[in-house]
Design a protein around this motif. Structure first.
Motif, PDB file in Angstrom:
ATOM      1  N   GLU A  10     -84.474  71.722  -9.032  1.00 20.65           N
ATOM      2  CA  GLU A  10     -84.838  70.741 -10.050  1.00 20.65           C
ATOM      3  C   GLU A  10     -83.588  70.285 -10.794  1.00 20.65           C
ATOM      4  O   GLU A  10     -82.563  70.951 -10.785  1.00 20.65           O
ATOM      5  N   VAL A  11     -83.721  69.143 -11.447  1.00 21.15           N
ATOM      6  CA  VAL A  11     -82.657  68.597 -12.266  1.00 21.15           C
ATOM      7  C   VAL A  11     -83.218  68.423 -13.670  1.00 21.15           C
ATOM      8  O   VAL A  11     -84.243  67.776 -13.860  1.00 21.15           O
TER       9      VAL A  11
ATOM     10  N   ASP B 261     -68.862  71.242   7.044  1.00 22.16           N
ATOM     11  CA  ASP B 261     -69.875  72.257   6.751  1.00 22.16           C
ATOM     12  C   ASP B 261     -70.195  72.383   5.260  1.00 22.16           C
ATOM     13  O   ASP B 261     -71.211  72.958   4.887  1.00 22.16           O
ATOM     14  N   LEU B 262     -69.331  71.862   4.390  1.00 22.77           N
ATOM     15  CA  LEU B 262     -69.547  71.979   2.949  1.00 22.77           C
ATOM     16  C   LEU B 262     -70.691  71.082   2.485  1.00 22.77           C
ATOM     17  O   LEU B 262     -70.865  69.977   2.980  1.00 22.77           O
ATOM     18  N   ARG B 263     -71.461  71.569   1.525  1.00 19.12           N
ATOM     19  CA  ARG B 263     -72.551  70.802   0.931  1.00 19.12           C
ATOM     20  C   ARG B 263     -72.406  70.844  -0.584  1.00 19.12           C
ATOM     21  O   ARG B 263     -72.021  71.869  -1.163  1.00 19.12           O
ATOM     22  N   ALA B 264     -72.733  69.767  -1.227  1.00 14.32           N
ATOM     23  CA  ALA B 264     -72.656  69.704  -2.690  1.00 14.32           C
ATOM     24  C   ALA B 264     -73.680  70.649  -3.298  1.00 14.32           C
ATOM     25  O   ALA B 264     -74.788  70.815  -2.779  1.00 14.32           O
ATOM     26  N   ARG B 265     -73.292  71.282  -4.427  1.00 12.35           N
ATOM     27  CA  ARG B 265     -74.226  72.170  -5.126  1.00 12.35           C
ATOM     28  C   ARG B 265     -75.444  71.401  -5.615  1.00 12.35           C
ATOM     29  O   ARG B 265     -76.510  71.962  -5.812  1.00 12.35           O
ATOM     30  N   THR B 266     -75.284  70.098  -5.805  1.00 11.81           N
ATOM     31  CA  THR B 266     -76.399  69.293  -6.298  1.00 11.81           C
ATOM     32  C   THR B 266     -77.472  69.103  -5.234  1.00 11.81           C
ATOM     33  O   THR B 266     -78.634  68.910  -5.565  1.00 11.81           O
ATOM     34  N   GLU B 267     -77.101  69.161  -3.961  1.00 11.83           N
ATOM     35  CA  GLU B 267     -78.076  68.997  -2.876  1.00 11.83           C
ATOM     36  C   GLU B 267     -79.022  70.187  -2.790  1.00 11.83           C
ATOM     37  O   GLU B 267     -80.149  70.066  -2.321  1.00 11.83           O
ATOM     38  N   GLN B 268     -78.565  71.355  -3.229  1.00  8.07           N
ATOM     39  CA  GLN B 268     -79.349  72.576  -3.075  1.00  8.07           C
ATOM     40  C   GLN B 268     -80.248  72.857  -4.270  1.00  8.07           C
ATOM     41  O   GLN B 268     -80.933  73.869  -4.302  1.00  8.07           O
TER      42      GLN B 268
ATOM     43  N   VAL C 120     -70.543  63.280 -29.935  1.00  7.03           N
ATOM     44  CA  VAL C 120     -70.832  62.126 -29.091  1.00  7.03           C
ATOM     45  C   VAL C 120     -72.208  62.256 -28.446  1.00  7.03           C
ATOM     46  O   VAL C 120     -72.972  61.312 -28.411  1.00  7.03           O
ATOM     47  N   GLY C 121     -72.555  63.425 -27.965  1.00  7.72           N
ATOM     48  CA  GLY C 121     -73.876  63.637 -27.362  1.00  7.72           C
ATOM     49  C   GLY C 121     -74.002  63.084 -25.963  1.00  7.72           C
ATOM     50  O   GLY C 121     -74.992  62.428 -25.627  1.00  7.72           O
ATOM     51  N   CYS C 122     -73.018  63.329 -25.129  1.00 11.62           N
ATOM     52  CA  CYS C 122     -73.045  62.840 -23.744  1.00 11.62           C
ATOM     53  C   CYS C 122     -74.222  63.438 -22.982  1.00 11.62           C
ATOM     54  O   CYS C 122     -74.536  64.618 -23.121  1.00 11.62           O
ATOM     55  N   GLY C 123     -74.849  62.616 -22.164  1.00 15.75           N
ATOM     56  CA  GLY C 123     -75.969  63.074 -21.357  1.00 15.75           C
ATOM     57  C   GLY C 123     -75.492  63.901 -20.183  1.00 15.75           C
ATOM     58  O   GLY C 123     -74.456  63.612 -19.581  1.00 15.75           O
ATOM     59  N   GLN C 124     -76.251  64.947 -19.866  1.00 15.06           N
ATOM     60  CA  GLN C 124     -75.919  65.807 -18.738  1.00 15.06           C
ATOM     61  C   GLN C 124     -77.123  65.969 -17.827  1.00 15.06           C
ATOM     62  O   GLN C 124     -78.272  65.935 -18.280  1.00 15.06           O
ATOM     63  N   GLN C 125     -76.838  66.150 -16.566  1.00 12.71           N
ATOM     64  CA  GLN C 125     -77.838  66.564 -15.594  1.00 12.71           C
ATOM     65  C   GLN C 125     -77.513  68.001 -15.218  1.00 12.71           C
ATOM     66  O   GLN C 125     -76.420  68.292 -14.745  1.00 12.71           O
ATOM     67  N   VAL C 126     -78.476  68.890 -15.440  1.00 10.96           N
ATOM     68  CA  VAL C 126     -78.294  70.306 -15.146  1.00 10.96           C
ATOM     69  C   VAL C 126     -79.056  70.608 -13.861  1.00 10.96           C
ATOM     70  O   VAL C 126     -80.280  70.474 -13.815  1.00 10.96           O
ATOM     71  N   PHE C 127     -78.341  71.002 -12.831  1.00 13.56           N
ATOM     72  CA  PHE C 127     -78.938  71.293 -11.529  1.00 13.56           C
ATOM     73  C   PHE C 127     -79.262  72.784 -11.464  1.00 13.56           C
ATOM     74  O   PHE C 127     -78.403  73.624 -11.700  1.00 13.56           O
ATOM     75  N   VAL C 128     -80.527  73.087 -11.146  1.00  9.21           N
ATOM     76  CA  VAL C 128     -81.017  74.460 -11.177  1.00  9.21           C
ATOM     77  C   VAL C 128     -81.567  74.837  -9.805  1.00  9.21           C
ATOM     78  O   VAL C 128     -82.306  74.059  -9.180  1.00  9.21           O
ATOM     79  N   ARG C 129     -81.212  76.034  -9.354  1.00  9.33           N
ATOM     80  CA  ARG C 129     -81.753  76.564  -8.103  1.00  9.33           C
ATOM     81  C   ARG C 129     -82.152  78.019  -8.334  1.00  9.33           C
ATOM     82  O   ARG C 129     -81.338  78.816  -8.804  1.00  9.33           O
ATOM     83  N   ASP C 130     -83.376  78.351  -8.036  1.00  7.95           N
ATOM     84  CA  ASP C 130     -83.918  79.701  -8.224  1.00  7.95           C
ATOM     85  C   ASP C 130     -83.715  80.181  -9.668  1.00  7.95           C
ATOM     86  O   ASP C 130     -83.371  81.340  -9.907  1.00  7.95           O
ATOM     87  N   GLY C 131     -83.877  79.280 -10.634  1.00 10.43           N
ATOM     88  CA  GLY C 131     -83.761  79.637 -12.032  1.00 10.43           C
ATOM     89  C   GLY C 131     -82.331  79.789 -12.527  1.00 10.43           C
ATOM     90  O   GLY C 131     -82.111  80.155 -13.672  1.00 10.43           O
TER      91      GLY C 131
END
Length: 186
Positions: free
Chosen positions: A42-43, A32-39, A53-64
Motif C-alpha cells: 500500500e501507499v 534484476d533490480l526492482r524499485a522498492r516502490t514496486e513491492q 513547509v509541509g511537503c507531501g510524502q508517499q510512504v510505501f509499506v510492505r508487510d507493515g
C-alpha cells in the motif's frame, strides 16, 4: 559469444547507445533490480515532519514495514520534491538507533532506566500540576484577577496542523498558561 563483447564500453561503441546512458550501461544485475516502490502492498500519504513547509510524502509499506518514502507528485506544496532531510525521513522509523522505549534518568543519576507508558504519563501529569500549583497567580500586585501561570509555556512544532494547534491552545489555556507560541513560520 566472447565475454568481452558484453562489456559496457563495447556495447556503447557498437550498439545504438553511443552516449552510454541507456542499454549500453545496463548490466545483468541492473536488469534484476526492482524499485522498492514496486513491492509495496500500500501507499500512504503523509507530510514531512521536518519543517514548516509541509511537503507531501508517499510512504510505501510492505508487510507493515516502511520500504520507501518519496515526494508526493499530487502535493500542491512540493509537487513531488523533497529536500535531503525529507528524502531521508524513512530513517526516522527504520533506523536501528531509534529509541522505541521510554527512557528516564533520575535527577543526579548516571544511568538510564526503562519506564512503562502509564508510569511516564503519570510522572508528566504530576510535574505539570505541581508546576501549575507552584506558579499560579490569582491576582497581580494591584489586586486585579489573573488566574494564570507563568511556569508553563508551549512552543508548537512546524508540522502541527490547524486542528492540533487548536487542541494544544485549548489544553494550555485550560492549564492557565498564557505563553503559547508556534514556530511554524516561513
Amino acid at each position: 559469444m566472447p565475454q568481452w563483447l558484453n562489456w559496457p564500453l563495447v556495447r556503447q561503441l557498437t550498439g545504438s547507445d553511443p552516449l552510454g546512458r541507456g542499454t549500453a550501461a545496463r548490466s545483468r544485475r541492473t536488469e534484476d533490480l526492482r524499485a522498492r516502490t514496486e513491492q509495496a502492498d500500500e501507499v500512504v500519504r503523509s507530510v514531512c515532519p521536518y519543517c514548516a513547509v509541509g511537503c507531501g510524502q508517499q510512504v510505501f509499506v510492505r508487510d507493515g514495514e516502511i520500504t520507501q518514502i518519496e515526494g508526493d507528485p499530487d502535493s500542491p506544496i512540493s509537487r513531488g520534491r523533497l529536500c535531503p532531510k525529507g528524502s531521508a525521513s524513512r530513517e526516522l522509523v527504520t533506523s536501528p538507533g531509534r529509541q522505541t522505549k521510554i527512557r528516564y534518568r533520575r535527577p543526579h543519576g548516571t544511568d538510564w532506566e526503562d519506564l512503562d507508558l502509564d508510569t511516564a504519563l503519570d510522572m508528566i501529569a504530576d510535574r505539570v500540576l505541581a508546576t501549575r500549583d507552584a506558579t499560579w497567580q490569582r491576582t497581580d500586585d494591584q489586586g486585579r484577577t489573573l488566574h494564570r501561570t507563568m511556569g508553563i509555556a508551549s512552543l508548537g512544532g512546524a508540522t502541527l496542523d490547524n486542528e492540533e494547534n487548536y487542541l494544544m491552545k485549548k489544553l494550555y489555556t485550560a492549564l492557565g498558561a498564557i505563553q503559547v507560541e508556534n514556530q511554524a513560520r516561513i
